[in-house]
Enzyme design. Structure first.
Site, mmCIF file in Angstrom:
data_model
loop_
_atom_site.group_PDB
_atom_site.id
_atom_site.type_symbol
_atom_site.label_atom_id
_atom_site.label_comp_id
_atom_site.label_asym_id
_atom_site.label_seq_id
_atom_site.Cartn_x
_atom_site.Cartn_y
_atom_site.Cartn_z
ATOM 1 N N CYS A 23 0.036 29.051 -29.434
ATOM 2 C CA CYS A 23 -0.897 28.346 -28.821
ATOM 3 C C CYS A 23 -1.752 27.163 -29.772
ATOM 4 C CB CYS A 23 -1.497 28.592 -27.944
ATOM 5 S SG CYS A 23 -0.346 29.063 -26.220
ATOM 6 N N HIS A 36 1.531 21.729 -27.873
ATOM 7 C CA HIS A 36 2.821 22.365 -27.375
ATOM 8 C C HIS A 36 2.658 21.579 -25.836
ATOM 9 C CE1 HIS A 36 -0.376 25.529 -26.879
ATOM 10 N NE2 HIS A 36 0.558 25.744 -25.503
ATOM 11 N N HIS A 70 2.606 21.512 -21.913
ATOM 12 C CA HIS A 70 2.177 21.979 -20.163
ATOM 13 C C HIS A 70 2.973 21.060 -19.004
ATOM 14 C CE1 HIS A 70 1.367 25.543 -21.505
ATOM 15 N NE2 HIS A 70 0.684 25.216 -22.291
ATOM 16 N N HIS A 73 0.200 13.019 -20.046
ATOM 17 C CA HIS A 73 1.413 12.889 -21.053
ATOM 18 C C HIS A 73 0.529 11.718 -22.636
ATOM 19 C CE1 HIS A 73 4.658 12.014 -18.810
ATOM 20 N NE2 HIS A 73 5.470 12.371 -20.284
ATOM 21 N N GLU A 109 -0.865 26.355 -15.477
ATOM 22 C CA GLU A 109 -0.429 25.649 -17.120
ATOM 23 C C GLU A 109 1.383 25.622 -16.694
ATOM 24 O OE1 GLU A 109 -2.769 26.640 -20.576
ATOM 25 O OE2 GLU A 109 -0.978 27.758 -20.703
#
Length: 150
Positions: A25, A29, A31, A75, A136
């Protein structure tokens, strides 16, 4: 009249990276977050009130959470502004990307604390935030309960 809990679910997509973390992490990345917001209050008993029988109109709760959380985080790439990721974030923002620089490590735990503060600020005085659940992944989530707070 009894206290009743009302829950509304929301979802948004967001990316992040955890600066200084010792696992995967640390990389950027994303979710597909799921957020459950539960408030508590007494149903309106005034029969002449347009919201008679409701604790809070689901639409009113949706407006608060959508404006303060979903529309902001959806986003977006979320970085801690107190780390070198802030420089990357500013570069991405200059290229037109939606970047949020927050003053905390963007873990689910810290995000849910931020969300609780934002939602509480806009709830009517007679409605209390009871709990939040921020999922998540399908198997990992953080929970915030008003009763657990100091």
């Amino acid at each position: 009249m009894s206290n009743i809990r009302i829950t509304k679910q929301f979802s948004f997509e967001a990316g992040h990276a955890l600066h200084g973390y010792d696992g995967k992490c640390k990389n950027i990345h994303g979710h597909s977050y799921s957020l459950e917001v539960t408030v508590i209050g007494k149903p309106i008993t005034d029969t002449s009130h347009v919201k008679h029988g409701m604790v809070i109109d689901f639409g009113d709760l949706k407006k608060i959470v959508k404006t303060e959380i979903v529309d902001v985080f959806d986003h977006a790439i979320v970085f801690n502004q107190n780390t070198p990721h802030a420089d990357l974030g500013r570069n991405l923002a200059a290229e037109g990307h939606n970047v949020l620089l927050v003053d905390y490590q963007p873990t689910s735990e810290m995000m849910i604390i931020d969300f609780a503060k934002k939602i509480q600020a806009y709830l009517p005085e007679n409605i209390k935030l009871h709990s939040l659940k921020l999922r998540e992944t399908a198997t990992s989530y953080a929970e915030w309960y008003a009763s657990d707070q100091d």
